[in-house]
Design a protein around this motif. Structure first.
Motif, PDB file in Angstrom:
ATOM      1  N   TRP A 254       0.808  -1.214   0.000  1.00  0.00           N
ATOM      2  CA  TRP A 254       0.000   0.000   0.000  1.00  0.00           C
ATOM      3  C   TRP A 254       0.848   1.273   0.000  1.00  0.00           C
ATOM      4  CZ3 TRP A 254      -1.122  -4.263   3.029  1.00  0.00           C
ATOM      5  CH2 TRP A 254      -2.308  -4.923   2.724  1.00  0.00           C
ATOM      6  N   TRP A 255       2.102   1.152   0.463  1.00  0.00           N
ATOM      7  CA  TRP A 255       2.945   2.355   0.632  1.00  0.00           C
ATOM      8  C   TRP A 255       4.389   1.946   0.405  1.00  0.00           C
ATOM      9  CZ3 TRP A 255       5.576   4.654   5.283  1.00  0.00           C
ATOM     10  CH2 TRP A 255       5.811   6.024   5.133  1.00  0.00           C
ATOM     11  N   TRP A 256       4.959   2.321  -0.749  1.00  0.00           N
ATOM     12  CA  TRP A 256       6.267   1.797  -1.116  1.00  0.00           C
ATOM     13  C   TRP A 256       7.388   2.162  -0.148  1.00  0.00           C
ATOM     14  CZ3 TRP A 256      10.247   5.094  -1.800  1.00  0.00           C
ATOM     15  CH2 TRP A 256       9.984   6.419  -2.170  1.00  0.00           C
ATOM     16  N   PRO A 257       7.373   3.312   0.592  1.00  0.00           N
ATOM     17  CA  PRO A 257       8.471   3.556   1.549  1.00  0.00           C
ATOM     18  C   PRO A 257       8.615   2.481   2.622  1.00  0.00           C
ATOM     19  CG  PRO A 257       7.309   5.603   1.109  1.00  0.00           C
ATOM     20  CD  PRO A 257       6.504   4.503   0.464  1.00  0.00           C
ATOM     21  N   ALA A 258       7.584   1.658   2.809  1.00  0.00           N
ATOM     22  CA  ALA A 258       7.716   0.564   3.782  1.00  0.00           C
ATOM     23  C   ALA A 258       8.702  -0.488   3.300  1.00  0.00           C
ATOM     24  CB  ALA A 258       6.357  -0.075   4.039  1.00  0.00           C
ATOM     25  N   ALA A 259       8.940  -0.563   1.986  1.00  0.00           N
ATOM     26  CA  ALA A 259       9.868  -1.568   1.448  1.00  0.00           C
ATOM     27  C   ALA A 259      11.298  -1.326   1.919  1.00  0.00           C
ATOM     28  CB  ALA A 259       9.789  -1.591  -0.076  1.00  0.00           C
ATOM     29  N   PRO A 260      11.857  -0.089   1.774  1.00  0.00           N
ATOM     30  CA  PRO A 260      13.212   0.113   2.300  1.00  0.00           C
ATOM     31  C   PRO A 260      13.296  -0.054   3.814  1.00  0.00           C
ATOM     32  CG  PRO A 260      12.271   2.194   1.520  1.00  0.00           C
ATOM     33  CD  PRO A 260      11.389   1.102   1.031  1.00  0.00           C
ATOM     34  N   VAL A 261      12.231   0.278   4.531  1.00  0.00           N
ATOM     35  CA  VAL A 261      12.225   0.052   5.982  1.00  0.00           C
ATOM     36  C   VAL A 261      12.349  -1.441   6.268  1.00  0.00           C
ATOM     37  CG1 VAL A 261      10.861   0.244   8.090  1.00  0.00           C
ATOM     38  CG2 VAL A 261      10.901   2.134   6.462  1.00  0.00           C
ATOM     39  N   THR A 262      11.611  -2.251   5.510  1.00  0.00           N
ATOM     40  CA  THR A 262      11.681  -3.699   5.675  1.00  0.00           C
ATOM     41  C   THR A 262      13.078  -4.222   5.384  1.00  0.00           C
ATOM     42  OG1 THR A 262       9.352  -3.904   5.049  1.00  0.00           O
ATOM     43  CG2 THR A 262      10.718  -5.888   4.904  1.00  0.00           C
ATOM     44  N   LEU A 263      13.695  -3.724   4.303  1.00  0.00           N
ATOM     45  CA  LEU A 263      15.034  -4.187   3.928  1.00  0.00           C
ATOM     46  C   LEU A 263      16.062  -3.818   4.996  1.00  0.00           C
ATOM     47  CD1 LEU A 263      15.064  -3.360   0.107  1.00  0.00           C
ATOM     48  CD2 LEU A 263      14.770  -5.588   1.201  1.00  0.00           C
ATOM     49  N   VAL A 264      15.967  -2.602   5.528  1.00  0.00           N
ATOM     50  CA  VAL A 264      16.915  -2.181   6.573  1.00  0.00           C
ATOM     51  C   VAL A 264      16.752  -3.039   7.820  1.00  0.00           C
ATOM     52  CG1 VAL A 264      17.514  -0.296   8.142  1.00  0.00           C
ATOM     53  CG2 VAL A 264      17.146   0.183   5.720  1.00  0.00           C
ATOM     54  N   LEU A 265      15.503  -3.278   8.223  1.00  0.00           N
ATOM     55  CA  LEU A 265      15.261  -4.117   9.399  1.00  0.00           C
ATOM     56  C   LEU A 265      15.766  -5.540   9.166  1.00  0.00           C
ATOM     57  CD1 LEU A 265      11.666  -3.028  10.481  1.00  0.00           C
ATOM     58  CD2 LEU A 265      13.809  -2.497  11.625  1.00  0.00           C
ATOM     59  N   ALA A 266      15.520  -6.081   7.977  1.00  0.00           N
ATOM     60  CA  ALA A 266      15.964  -7.445   7.687  1.00  0.00           C
ATOM     61  C   ALA A 266      17.487  -7.543   7.680  1.00  0.00           C
ATOM     62  CB  ALA A 266      15.400  -7.894   6.342  1.00  0.00           C
ATOM     63  N   ALA A 267      18.160  -6.546   7.086  1.00  0.00           N
ATOM     64  CA  ALA A 267      19.623  -6.563   7.056  1.00  0.00           C
ATOM     65  C   ALA A 267      20.199  -6.437   8.460  1.00  0.00           C
ATOM     66  CB  ALA A 267      20.141  -5.438   6.164  1.00  0.00           C
ATOM     67  N   ALA A 268      19.627  -5.535   9.263  1.00  0.00           N
ATOM     68  CA  ALA A 268      20.107  -5.376  10.638  1.00  0.00           C
ATOM     69  C   ALA A 268      19.862  -6.643  11.449  1.00  0.00           C
ATOM     70  CB  ALA A 268      19.417  -4.180  11.297  1.00  0.00           C
ATOM     71  N   ALA A 269      18.692  -7.270  11.256  1.00  0.00           N
ATOM     72  CA  ALA A 269      18.386  -8.501  11.985  1.00  0.00           C
ATOM     73  C   ALA A 269      19.343  -9.617  11.588  1.00  0.00           C
ATOM     74  CB  ALA A 269      16.943  -8.919  11.704  1.00  0.00           C
ATOM     75  N   ARG A 270      19.673  -9.715  10.308  1.00  0.00           N
ATOM     76  CA  ARG A 270      20.599 -10.761   9.863  1.00  0.00           C
ATOM     77  C   ARG A 270      21.976 -10.567  10.487  1.00  0.00           C
ATOM     78  NH1 ARG A 270      24.472 -11.338   5.809  1.00  0.00           N
ATOM     79  NH2 ARG A 270      24.642 -13.450   4.910  1.00  0.00           N
ATOM     80  N   HIS A 271      22.463  -9.326  10.479  1.00  0.00           N
ATOM     81  CA  HIS A 271      23.785  -9.056  11.054  1.00  0.00           C
ATOM     82  C   HIS A 271      23.786  -9.339  12.548  1.00  0.00           C
ATOM     83  CE1 HIS A 271      27.614  -7.088  11.830  1.00  0.00           C
ATOM     84  NE2 HIS A 271      27.016  -6.386  12.774  1.00  0.00           N
ATOM     85  N   ARG A 272      22.772  -8.863  13.258  1.00  0.00           N
ATOM     86  CA  ARG A 272      22.731  -9.050  14.701  1.00  0.00           C
ATOM     87  C   ARG A 272      22.531 -10.520  15.061  1.00  0.00           C
ATOM     88  NH1 ARG A 272      18.614  -4.846  17.321  1.00  0.00           N
ATOM     89  NH2 ARG A 272      19.088  -6.219  19.086  1.00  0.00           N
ATOM     90  N   THR A 273      21.733 -11.239  14.275  1.00  0.00           N
ATOM     91  CA  THR A 273      21.511 -12.651  14.565  1.00  0.00           C
ATOM     92  C   THR A 273      22.799 -13.443  14.443  1.00  0.00           C
ATOM     93  OG1 THR A 273      19.203 -12.541  13.838  1.00  0.00           O
ATOM     94  CG2 THR A 273      20.244 -14.713  13.876  1.00  0.00           C
ATOM     95  N   ARG A 274      23.553 -13.206  13.380  1.00  0.00           N
ATOM     96  CA  ARG A 274      24.815 -13.925  13.199  1.00  0.00           C
ATOM     97  C   ARG A 274      25.806 -13.590  14.315  1.00  0.00           C
ATOM     98  NH1 ARG A 274      26.956 -15.106   7.184  1.00  0.00           N
ATOM     99  NH2 ARG A 274      25.132 -16.229   6.403  1.00  0.00           N
ATOM    100  N   SER A 275      25.867 -12.320  14.683  1.00  0.00           N
ATOM    101  CA  SER A 275      26.776 -11.924  15.756  1.00  0.00           C
ATOM    102  C   SER A 275      26.387 -12.577  17.080  1.00  0.00           C
ATOM    103  CB  SER A 275      26.780 -10.394  15.893  1.00  0.00           C
ATOM    104  OG  SER A 275      27.592  -9.982  16.962  1.00  0.00           O
TER     105      SER A 275
END
Length: 314
Positions: free
Chosen positions: A236-257
């Protein structure tokens, strides 16, 4: 007791506010912006301000009763969103650790098995290069020895795939599994069998660090859960896509650490404190952990099915 319950209530309130309500309020705000602006007016801040002002001027909102209902609704909805994110994070944690991945539903084990085999081939190739570099370092003539940086690079390539030969479809799953594999290989010790007995006898400082590492992993996967919740808003709102990508990237980095830290602490706990557990169980052993001690402890603590009853029929 009154002070204890008061302090406990304060900690629970702080956790409820910081982990559930505040991220949930932010999520509701983004969802409201997505509903209000849509794709055509995605970045129209003036339109959003106008809509908020219009809603704020309605009699149901300006009254005290309406404000109380509104605040209560926001708090409940925020907490509900936080609980959903935690549930999604728990699912993400099971996926990234890949415990019991061969029993995954919907044909996923077939795809995961192909990925594991591919990882194994890549790991075997990287391991062969690393062993070749190690053999070259033993050359009698120093001129024939390779640059040490080449060997370190080969080791880094192998480690990026997995610490040990892969057995699970995810890096995090292999990282935890590597601890169990090394303890079994070096000390004939089954970590899964011994850990429930070892954890209560660990020193308080080490036990606290392990608990904190485990809690950090939960927070990291909860962040991935928030990414899962934000993803549908992009429809419904494309700016949510980059927010999702940033959260996913941060979660991946933090999870591995967090997984790496947790695995290191498990390894330290087992190698340093298994002898103390053996002493409490009455084993006559002096010195560090050995394969003989590991095998004896594993056999002693491993539980199996009861034998069938002896027939008394003549």
């Amino acid at each position: 007791m009154g002070g204890l319950w008061g302090e406990l209530g304060k900690k629970l309130a702080d956790r409820w506010l910081s982990l559930l309500v505040l991220p949930g309020v932010l999520y509701l705000a983004v969802a409201a912006a997505a509903h209000t602006l849509g794709q055509r007016h995605a970045l129209d801040a003036a339109r959003l301000v106008q809509e908020v002002a219009t809603v704020a001027e309605q009699p149901a909102v300006t009254g005290v009763g309406g404000q109380i209902v509104l605040v209560g609704t926001v708090l409940v909805a925020s907490a509900a969103a936080g609980l959903v994110a935690e549930a999604a994070g728990a699912l993400v944690e099971r996926l990234v650790l890949a415990v019991g991945w061969k029993a995954w539903p919907l044909g996923l084990p077939v795809l995961a098995d192909r990925w594991v085999r591919r990882k194994q081939r890549r790991w075997d190739d990287a391991h062969s290069v690393y062993l070749q570099q190690q053999r070259l370092t033993l050359a009698p003539d120093p001129a024939d020895r390779p640059d040490p940086a080449v060997g370190r690079a080969a080791l880094a390539r192998r480690t990026r795939i997995a610490q040990e030969r892969p057995e699970r479809p995810t890096w995090s799953g292999d990282r935890v599994q590597a601890v169990a594999l090394r303890l079994d290989r070096d000390h004939s010790l089954d970590l899964a069998t011994l850990w429930p007995y070892l954890e209560p006898v660990l020193p308080e400082a080490l036990g606290t660090r392990i608990s904190e590492a485990r809690a950090a992993l939960v927070r990291a996967t909860t962040l991935a859960g928030w990414a899962v919740l934000y993803a549908p808003l992009a429809c419904w709102w494309w700016p949510a896509a980059p927010v999702t990508l940033v959260l996913a990237a941060a979660a991946r980095h933090r999870t591995r650490s967090c997984v790496d830290t947790y695995a290191r602490l498990l390894d330290v706990a087992a190698r340093l404190h298994i002898p103390a557990l053996a002493a409490q169980l009455g084993f006559d052993h002096a010195g560090p952990l050995t394969p003989d001690l590991g095998a004896r402890l594993t056999h002693h603590l491993r539980t199996g099915p009861l034998p069938p009853p002896v027939s008394t029929d003549s």
